[in-house]
Design a protein around this motif. Structure first.
Motif, mmCIF file in Angstrom:
data_model
loop_
_atom_site.group_PDB
_atom_site.id
_atom_site.type_symbol
_atom_site.label_atom_id
_atom_site.label_comp_id
_atom_site.label_asym_id
_atom_site.label_seq_id
_atom_site.Cartn_x
_atom_site.Cartn_y
_atom_site.Cartn_z
ATOM 1 N N ASN A 49 0.774 -1.239 0.000
ATOM 2 C CA ASN A 49 0.000 0.000 0.000
ATOM 3 C C ASN A 49 0.808 1.294 0.000
ATOM 4 O O ASN A 49 0.230 2.378 0.069
ATOM 5 C CB ASN A 49 -0.967 0.046 1.189
ATOM 6 C CG ASN A 49 -2.389 -0.159 0.734
ATOM 7 O OD1 ASN A 49 -2.748 0.270 -0.362
ATOM 8 N ND2 ASN A 49 -3.194 -0.804 1.537
ATOM 9 N N GLY B 59 2.365 2.525 -2.391
ATOM 10 C CA GLY B 59 2.166 3.228 -3.655
ATOM 11 C C GLY B 59 3.160 2.809 -4.728
ATOM 12 O O GLY B 59 3.374 3.532 -5.712
ATOM 13 N N LYS B 60 3.742 1.622 -4.588
ATOM 14 C CA LYS B 60 4.756 1.136 -5.544
ATOM 15 C C LYS B 60 4.199 1.030 -6.962
ATOM 16 O O LYS B 60 4.808 1.498 -7.917
ATOM 17 C CB LYS B 60 5.284 -0.246 -5.103
ATOM 18 C CG LYS B 60 5.971 -0.235 -3.741
ATOM 19 C CD LYS B 60 6.421 -1.623 -3.301
ATOM 20 C CE LYS B 60 5.266 -2.591 -3.051
ATOM 21 N NZ LYS B 60 4.355 -2.182 -1.961
ATOM 22 N N SER B 61 3.042 0.391 -7.088
ATOM 23 C CA SER B 61 2.487 0.178 -8.433
ATOM 24 C C SER B 61 2.010 1.490 -9.048
ATOM 25 O O SER B 61 2.184 1.717 -10.254
ATOM 26 C CB SER B 61 1.336 -0.829 -8.363
ATOM 27 O OG SER B 61 1.798 -2.049 -7.822
ATOM 28 N N THR B 62 1.434 2.350 -8.228
ATOM 29 C CA THR B 62 1.025 3.675 -8.720
ATOM 30 C C THR B 62 2.245 4.414 -9.253
ATOM 31 O O THR B 62 2.195 5.060 -10.308
ATOM 32 C CB THR B 62 0.369 4.493 -7.581
ATOM 33 O OG1 THR B 62 -0.652 3.698 -6.970
ATOM 34 C CG2 THR B 62 -0.217 5.789 -8.089
ATOM 35 N N GLN C 242 -1.288 -5.822 -0.386
ATOM 36 C CA GLN C 242 -0.842 -7.018 -1.118
ATOM 37 C C GLN C 242 -1.599 -7.261 -2.414
ATOM 38 O O GLN C 242 -2.012 -8.377 -2.717
ATOM 39 C CB GLN C 242 -0.894 -8.238 -0.212
ATOM 40 C CG GLN C 242 0.286 -8.205 0.750
ATOM 41 C CD GLN C 242 0.146 -9.155 1.906
ATOM 42 O OE1 GLN C 242 -0.371 -10.245 1.742
ATOM 43 N NE2 GLN C 242 0.610 -8.733 3.060
ATOM 44 N N THR C 243 -1.744 -6.213 -3.157
ATOM 45 C CA THR C 243 -2.354 -6.317 -4.476
ATOM 46 C C THR C 243 -1.370 -6.957 -5.460
ATOM 47 O O THR C 243 -1.720 -7.889 -6.174
ATOM 48 C CB THR C 243 -2.760 -4.912 -4.966
ATOM 49 O OG1 THR C 243 -3.758 -4.400 -4.074
ATOM 50 C CG2 THR C 243 -3.311 -4.963 -6.373
ATOM 51 N N THR C 244 -0.148 -6.454 -5.477
ATOM 52 C CA THR C 244 0.848 -6.948 -6.434
ATOM 53 C C THR C 244 1.431 -8.271 -5.953
ATOM 54 O O THR C 244 1.810 -8.400 -4.791
ATOM 55 C CB THR C 244 1.986 -5.908 -6.593
ATOM 56 O OG1 THR C 244 1.389 -4.669 -6.955
ATOM 57 C CG2 THR C 244 2.985 -6.339 -7.656
ATOM 58 N N ASN D 55 6.294 9.139 -0.148
ATOM 59 C CA ASN D 55 5.156 9.210 -1.078
ATOM 60 C C ASN D 55 3.894 9.766 -0.402
ATOM 61 O O ASN D 55 3.800 9.837 0.805
ATOM 62 C CB ASN D 55 4.870 7.806 -1.639
ATOM 63 C CG ASN D 55 3.879 7.839 -2.786
ATOM 64 O OD1 ASN D 55 3.786 8.822 -3.523
ATOM 65 N ND2 ASN D 55 3.102 6.775 -2.933
ATOM 66 N N LYS D 56 2.953 10.136 -1.242
ATOM 67 C CA LYS D 56 1.626 10.650 -0.856
ATOM 68 C C LYS D 56 1.709 12.052 -0.247
ATOM 69 O O LYS D 56 0.926 12.400 0.632
ATOM 70 C CB LYS D 56 0.898 9.673 0.093
ATOM 71 C CG LYS D 56 0.882 8.220 -0.435
ATOM 72 C CD LYS D 56 -0.166 7.343 0.200
ATOM 73 C CE LYS D 56 -0.064 5.899 -0.313
ATOM 74 N NZ LYS D 56 -1.025 4.966 0.207
ATOM 75 N N ASP E 69 0.807 14.643 -1.482
ATOM 76 C CA ASP E 69 -0.428 15.408 -1.768
ATOM 77 C C ASP E 69 -1.341 15.419 -0.550
ATOM 78 O O ASP E 69 -2.232 16.269 -0.439
ATOM 79 C CB ASP E 69 -1.149 14.807 -2.983
ATOM 80 C CG ASP E 69 -1.445 13.324 -2.824
ATOM 81 O OD1 ASP E 69 -2.616 12.947 -2.691
ATOM 82 O OD2 ASP E 69 -0.486 12.526 -2.802
ATOM 83 N N ALA F 131 2.990 9.829 -6.137
ATOM 84 C CA ALA F 131 2.841 8.935 -7.284
ATOM 85 C C ALA F 131 1.498 9.187 -7.958
ATOM 86 O O ALA F 131 1.342 9.011 -9.162
ATOM 87 C CB ALA F 131 2.956 7.480 -6.832
ATOM 88 N N LEU F 132 0.527 9.641 -7.157
ATOM 89 C CA LEU F 132 -0.824 9.841 -7.671
ATOM 90 C C LEU F 132 -0.923 11.078 -8.568
ATOM 91 O O LEU F 132 -1.504 11.023 -9.652
ATOM 92 C CB LEU F 132 -1.800 9.971 -6.489
ATOM 93 C CG LEU F 132 -3.268 9.819 -6.808
ATOM 94 C CD1 LEU F 132 -3.575 8.409 -7.288
ATOM 95 C CD2 LEU F 132 -4.105 10.151 -5.557
#
Ligand SMILES: Nc1nc2c(ncn2[C@@H]2O[C@H](COP(=O)(O)OP(=O)(O)OP(=O)(O)O)[C@@H](O)[C@H]2O)c(=O)[nH]1
Ligand SMILES: [Mg+2]
Length: 316
Positions: free
Chosen positions: A15, A17-20, A38-40, A121-122, A124, A152-153
């Motif tokens: 979470n 933000g690696k994939s983003t 743990q999406t990826t 990250n994040k 924003d 990343a967003l």
């Protein structure tokens, strides 16, 4: 100075933000994203080719303590992604308090002998005055070649990161053709996009219980036919994915098909099935199939065998 090329990997807990970030670096969607941890599950290559350099960057699964065969396979993917890289990108969610998960990521990053780049990250969602104390804090924890705040967003800091990364690459020719931006086969991308839509439509325990495997992928003119099975690991979860009168599965299918048509630039027919496989996360038969690189090696070596047979036959 001549053309530069080399490898980097993005490391961090789930979470962060690696994939983003990988998608932002590449400027194309190569890795699925969700608000669930743990999406990826695989290392995913993103290739950025610029006039002066080619940077090959791996996204990785989130660092965690594995409690299943799948979890252990995910950690192996991380280790493979880190092998032979020229720079390590450690990414943390700057809006969250330092946790044992962050410590785990720092410990792994500390074992890497090359240049480490810390990405906060994040930003924003971070108050401006919180940034400097955070940078100080991380400086005390581990030595970094660079510390870069990013979002990343929104893309904030992403160009700076690319320019910084170039400085750490050796001179050399590109590894990939300039128009290639990932090494993933379409088959794998298709399964991932379906899984992303399942994650977007479900909550809580379900996300980690979902696997998507393709049964058929037939490239035809004018339509590519894809049959995929969504596996869940408990009886009750099947109904959640299907939804009332099939409404959830229908929405998942429509969203996945629309996105795949855009990605592949052709018409897609997508047929989805839902099956229960109790505790599939500990079953080699399914977990191995989620590792597409191993699957491809297995099928190509089968092909080699057949060639060998043909040769033997010819000689006899
Ligand atoms: N506000 C904000 N949200 C972000 C940013 N980067 C990522 N996110 C969100 O954080 C969540 C996780 O993003 P992912 O990119 O899937 O994170 P990940 O590190 O790849 O996670 P795993 O694959 O589970 O290890 C998603 O909801 C993203 O939209 C950012 O810069 N700002
Ligand atoms: Mg990810």
């Amino acid at each position: 100075m001549g053309f530069k090329s080399g490898f980097a990997a993005i490391l961090g807990q789930a979470n962060a933000g690696k994939s983003t970030l990988l998608n932002a670096l590449v400027g194309e969607k190569v890795a699925i994203v969700s608000s669930h941890p743990q999406t990826t599950r695989n290392r995913i290559l993103g290739i950025v080719t610029r006039p002066e350099a080619q940077i090959v960057i791996s996204d990785t699964p989130g660092l965690h303590k594995p409690d299943s065969l799948l979890g252990r396979q995910m950690l192996e993917e991380i280790e493979q992604a880190l092998d032979g890289i020229h720079a390590l990108l450690l990414i943390v969610d700057a809006t969250r308090k330092f946790s044992t998960g962050d410590q785990r990521a720092l410990d792994r990053a500390g074992q890497f002998r090359g240049p480490r780049i810390l990405l906060l990250n994040k930003i924003d969602r971070l108050r401006k005055d919180a940034l400097l104390p955070l940078i100080d804090d991380y400086r005390k924890r581990l030595e970094f070649a660079e510390i870069i705040p990013i979002s990343a967003l929104t893309g904030d800091g992403v160009e700076l990161l690319l320019r910084t990364l170039e400085n750490y690459l050796p001179e050399g020719p590109p590894y990939y053709p300039e128009d290639q931006y990932t090494d993933q086969p379409e088959r794998f991308l298709a399964a991932e996009i379906v899984r992303e839509k399942v994650l977007a439509h479900t909550r809580q325990e379900l996300p980690q219980a979902v696997a998507v495997l393709l049964d058929r992928f037939e490239e035809g003119d004018p339509i590519t036919r894809i049959h995929a099975t969504i596996y869940v690991d408990r009886d009750g979860q099947k109904g959640i994915v299907i939804g009332r009168a099939g409404a959830t599965l229908k929405a998942i299918g429509t969203e996945a098909r629309t996105e795949l048509e855009r990605m592949f630039g052709r018409k897609i027919f997508l047929d989805l099935f839902v099956k229960v496989r109790l505790d599939w996360r500990d079953q080699a038969a399914i977990v191995r199939q989620l590792d597409w690189r191993r699957e491809m090696e297995a099928t190509s070596s089968q092909g080699d065998d057949e060639d060998a047979h043909a040769e033997n036959g010819g000689a006899a």
